[in-house]
Scaffold this motif. Structure first.
Motif, PDB file in Angstrom:
ATOM      1  N   ASN A 191     -19.435  -0.889 -46.284  1.00 20.84           N
ATOM      2  CA  ASN A 191     -19.220  -0.665 -47.381  1.00 20.84           C
ATOM      3  C   ASN A 191     -19.139   0.235 -48.536  1.00 20.84           C
ATOM      4  N   GLU A 192     -18.790   1.029 -47.285  1.00 21.73           N
ATOM      5  CA  GLU A 192     -17.549   2.829 -48.510  1.00 21.73           C
ATOM      6  C   GLU A 192     -16.400   1.964 -49.127  1.00 21.73           C
ATOM      7  N   ILE A 193     -15.641   2.350 -50.057  1.00 18.77           N
ATOM      8  CA  ILE A 193     -14.463   2.387 -49.916  1.00 18.77           C
ATOM      9  C   ILE A 193     -13.142   3.935 -50.874  1.00 18.77           C
ATOM     10  N   VAL A 194     -11.977   3.160 -50.131  1.00 19.28           N
ATOM     11  CA  VAL A 194     -11.515   4.739 -49.759  1.00 19.28           C
ATOM     12  C   VAL A 194     -10.360   4.359 -50.949  1.00 19.28           C
ATOM     13  N   ARG A 195     -10.178   6.170 -51.092  1.00 15.37           N
ATOM     14  CA  ARG A 195      -9.167   5.637 -53.060  1.00 15.37           C
ATOM     15  C   ARG A 195      -9.566   4.974 -53.101  1.00 15.37           C
ATOM     16  N   ASP A 196     -10.799   4.210 -54.033  1.00 14.41           N
ATOM     17  CA  ASP A 196     -10.861   3.222 -55.151  1.00 14.41           C
ATOM     18  C   ASP A 196     -10.760   3.997 -56.610  1.00 14.41           C
ATOM     19  N   ASP A 197     -10.409   4.570 -56.431  1.00 13.33           N
ATOM     20  CA  ASP A 197     -10.216   5.278 -57.724  1.00 13.33           C
ATOM     21  C   ASP A 197      -8.507   5.334 -57.809  1.00 13.33           C
ATOM     22  N   PRO A 198      -8.020   5.135 -59.137  1.00 15.87           N
ATOM     23  CA  PRO A 198      -6.237   4.391 -58.862  1.00 15.87           C
ATOM     24  C   PRO A 198      -5.683   6.090 -59.042  1.00 15.87           C
ATOM     25  N   ARG A 199      -5.871   6.697 -59.003  1.00 16.33           N
ATOM     26  CA  ARG A 199      -5.608   8.435 -58.994  1.00 16.33           C
ATOM     27  C   ARG A 199      -5.274   8.694 -57.792  1.00 16.33           C
ATOM     28  N   GLU A 200      -6.021   7.726 -56.832  1.00 11.29           N
ATOM     29  CA  GLU A 200      -5.484   8.439 -55.462  1.00 11.29           C
ATOM     30  C   GLU A 200      -4.822   7.581 -54.766  1.00 11.29           C
ATOM     31  N   GLN A 201      -4.179   6.107 -55.197  1.00 11.05           N
ATOM     32  CA  GLN A 201      -3.294   5.505 -54.570  1.00 11.05           C
ATOM     33  C   GLN A 201      -2.283   6.075 -54.347  1.00 11.05           C
ATOM     34  N   VAL A 202      -1.845   6.916 -54.934  1.00 12.99           N
ATOM     35  CA  VAL A 202      -0.021   6.791 -54.985  1.00 12.99           C
ATOM     36  C   VAL A 202       0.739   7.760 -54.468  1.00 12.99           C
ATOM     37  N   MET A 203       0.510   7.562 -53.270  1.00  8.82           N
ATOM     38  CA  MET A 203       1.066   9.162 -52.686  1.00  8.82           C
ATOM     39  C   MET A 203       3.083   9.318 -53.069  1.00  8.82           C
ATOM     40  N   PRO A 204       3.247  10.705 -53.301  1.00  4.89           N
ATOM     41  CA  PRO A 204       4.698  11.179 -52.693  1.00  4.89           C
ATOM     42  C   PRO A 204       5.258  10.734 -51.637  1.00  4.89           C
ATOM     43  N   PHE A 205       4.740  10.311 -50.126  1.00  9.06           N
ATOM     44  CA  PHE A 205       4.945  11.035 -49.019  1.00  9.06           C
ATOM     45  C   PHE A 205       4.705   9.569 -48.134  1.00  9.06           C
ATOM     46  N   PRO A 206       5.077   9.478 -47.501  1.00 11.63           N
ATOM     47  CA  PRO A 206       4.394   7.903 -46.244  1.00 11.63           C
ATOM     48  C   PRO A 206       3.029   8.821 -45.949  1.00 11.63           C
ATOM     49  N   ILE A 207       2.728   7.726 -44.910  1.00 11.25           N
ATOM     50  CA  ILE A 207       1.702   7.788 -44.267  1.00 11.25           C
ATOM     51  C   ILE A 207       1.100   6.654 -43.183  1.00 11.25           C
ATOM     52  N   MET A 208       0.886   7.003 -42.132  1.00  9.48           N
ATOM     53  CA  MET A 208       0.437   6.558 -40.577  1.00  9.48           C
ATOM     54  C   MET A 208      -0.806   6.149 -40.338  1.00  9.48           C
ATOM     55  N   ILE A 209      -1.107   5.796 -40.342  1.00  9.98           N
ATOM     56  CA  ILE A 209      -2.735   5.460 -40.840  1.00  9.98           C
ATOM     57  C   ILE A 209      -2.868   4.778 -39.213  1.00  9.98           C
ATOM     58  N   VAL A 210      -3.413   5.572 -38.379  1.00  8.87           N
ATOM     59  CA  VAL A 210      -3.561   4.973 -36.809  1.00  8.87           C
ATOM     60  C   VAL A 210      -5.195   4.767 -36.810  1.00  8.87           C
ATOM     61  N   ALA A 211      -5.924   3.520 -36.662  1.00 16.70           N
ATOM     62  CA  ALA A 211      -6.811   2.471 -36.245  1.00 16.70           C
ATOM     63  C   ALA A 211      -7.150   3.119 -34.812  1.00 16.70           C
ATOM     64  N   ILE A 212      -8.772   4.012 -35.350  1.00 18.05           N
ATOM     65  CA  ILE A 212      -9.595   4.158 -33.320  1.00 18.05           C
ATOM     66  C   ILE A 212     -10.534   3.282 -33.013  1.00 18.05           C
ATOM     67  N   LYS A 213     -11.435   3.367 -34.234  1.00 24.30           N
ATOM     68  CA  LYS A 213     -12.115   2.227 -33.761  1.00 24.30           C
ATOM     69  C   LYS A 213     -12.673   1.146 -35.698  1.00 24.30           C
ATOM     70  N   GLY A 214     -13.085   0.061 -34.695  1.00 20.96           N
ATOM     71  CA  GLY A 214     -13.405  -1.175 -35.770  1.00 20.96           C
ATOM     72  C   GLY A 214     -12.801  -1.605 -36.293  1.00 20.96           C
ATOM     73  N   THR A 215     -12.704  -2.165 -37.506  1.00 20.77           N
ATOM     74  CA  THR A 215     -11.474  -2.928 -38.633  1.00 20.77           C
ATOM     75  C   THR A 215     -12.097  -2.179 -40.374  1.00 20.77           C
ATOM     76  N   THR A 216     -10.783  -2.095 -40.339  1.00 24.02           N
ATOM     77  CA  THR A 216     -11.332  -1.349 -42.044  1.00 24.02           C
ATOM     78  C   THR A 216     -10.053  -2.165 -42.509  1.00 24.02           C
ATOM     79  N   GLU A 217     -11.032  -2.865 -43.992  1.00 25.61           N
ATOM     80  CA  GLU A 217      -9.698  -3.695 -44.907  1.00 25.61           C
ATOM     81  C   GLU A 217      -9.360  -2.514 -45.501  1.00 25.61           C
ATOM     82  N   GLY A 218      -7.883  -3.305 -46.308  1.00 25.68           N
ATOM     83  CA  GLY A 218      -7.542  -2.459 -47.487  1.00 25.68           C
ATOM     84  C   GLY A 218      -6.540  -3.620 -47.907  1.00 25.68           C
ATOM     85  N   GLU A 219      -5.406  -2.871 -49.193  1.00 22.22           N
ATOM     86  CA  GLU A 219      -4.657  -3.736 -49.441  1.00 22.22           C
ATOM     87  C   GLU A 219      -3.931  -2.331 -49.724  1.00 22.22           C
ATOM     88  N   VAL A 220      -2.591  -2.923 -49.741  1.00 17.28           N
ATOM     89  CA  VAL A 220      -0.968  -1.860 -49.485  1.00 17.28           C
ATOM     90  C   VAL A 220      -0.198  -2.737 -50.411  1.00 17.28           C
TER      91      VAL A 220
END
Length: 262
Positions: A191-220
């Motif tokens: 039930n946790e939400i990561v980067r729910d605050d709109p100020r955190e949702q856009v970064m000026p650099f690329p990001i690689m997200i490596v999933a190592i456990k479970g399934t996380t839902e998202g919106e990109v």
């Protein structure tokens, strides 16, 4: 009677050992800082000169000078009481946090991690009056923080439950920061939400997200995605993204943030 004495002695040893260990871990602030100074004398990164202050809240203040020179096969790193005479940066650390770092319960970069500039952290870097900072200087301080506050060679950074702090809506451990590279581990509880605050949702650099456990839902970029264990997802620069956990177990991922602006 002999058996009773042996058992009593064993019991005494068993209750004494944890006590001794606890006493060893409860060094004074000055003793802990000196142990990092001594360790840094063996660190190859001590070839880069650096002078900074350390303020352990309500415990004392010190100046550490890294001359960049070698003395008898060790790098010259010294410590004196009081803050630096010339403007530089100062680590402001709560004593409990210093103890946790010393015990391997928290690393220094994680202790400094935050979502926004004004957020509270139990370890922070403050600028003395007259010290001019910049993006490059901040990056060098981040890199220096890793090497000074991480003992041994090669440097090992543990991560896992119980070694985290919270930011961006979930628990994290920072691995390493320097200019053009930021790495961290995130543990997202149900039930946790990561980067729910709109100020955190856009970064000026690329990001690689490596999933190592479970399934996380998202919106990109407005598109719904499911990031499952064993997969890596690329988030382009200036692309909105947020994540949440709909499962009943914690999910885990490694973030690699890189490129210009990271």
């Amino acid at each position: 009677m002999k058996t009773f004495k042996i058992k009593s002695l064993l019991f005494l040893v068993l209750i004494t050992l944890p006590t001794i260990k606890a006493q060893e871990n409860k060094l004074s602030a000055e003793e802990i800082i000196k142990s990092y100074v001594e360790d840094y004398k063996n660190d190859q990164h001590a070839q880069h000169p650096m002078t900074f202050g350390i303020n352990i809240v309500d415990k004392g203040q010190w100046t550490v000078n890294v001359s960049g020179e070698k003395v008898e096969n060790l790098w010259d790193v010294s410590i004196t009481s009081g803050l630096p005479n010339n403007p530089t940066f100062i680590y402001v650390i709560e004593h409990e946090t210093l103890q946790a770092i010393h015990n391997g319960e928290l690393n220094a970069l994680t202790a400094q991690g935050k979502a926004f500039v004004g957020d509270y952290t139990p370890m922070s870097v403050k600028e003395m009056e007259g010290f001019k900072t910049s993006e490059d200087i901040d990056s060098e301080i981040n890199k220096f923080s890793f090497h000074f506050w991480t003992k041994g060679f090669p440097e090992v950074v543990p991560f896992g439950e119980g070694l985290t702090r919270r930011a961006h809506g979930s628990n994290f451990v920072v691995f390493y920061y320097q200019k053009g590279l930021r790495t961290a581990w995130y543990r997202v509880l149900p039930n946790e939400i990561v980067r729910d605050d709109p100020r955190e949702q856009v970064m000026p650099f690329p990001i690689m997200i490596v999933a190592i456990k479970g399934t996380t839902e998202g919106e990109v970029g407005g598109k719904r995605v499911s990031l499952t264990e064993g997969n890596t997802l690329f988030v382009p620069p200036y692309t909105t993204h947020k994540w949440w956990n709909e499962t009943k177990e914690a999910t885990e991922a490694v973030l690699i943030m890189f490129g210009e602006g990271a």
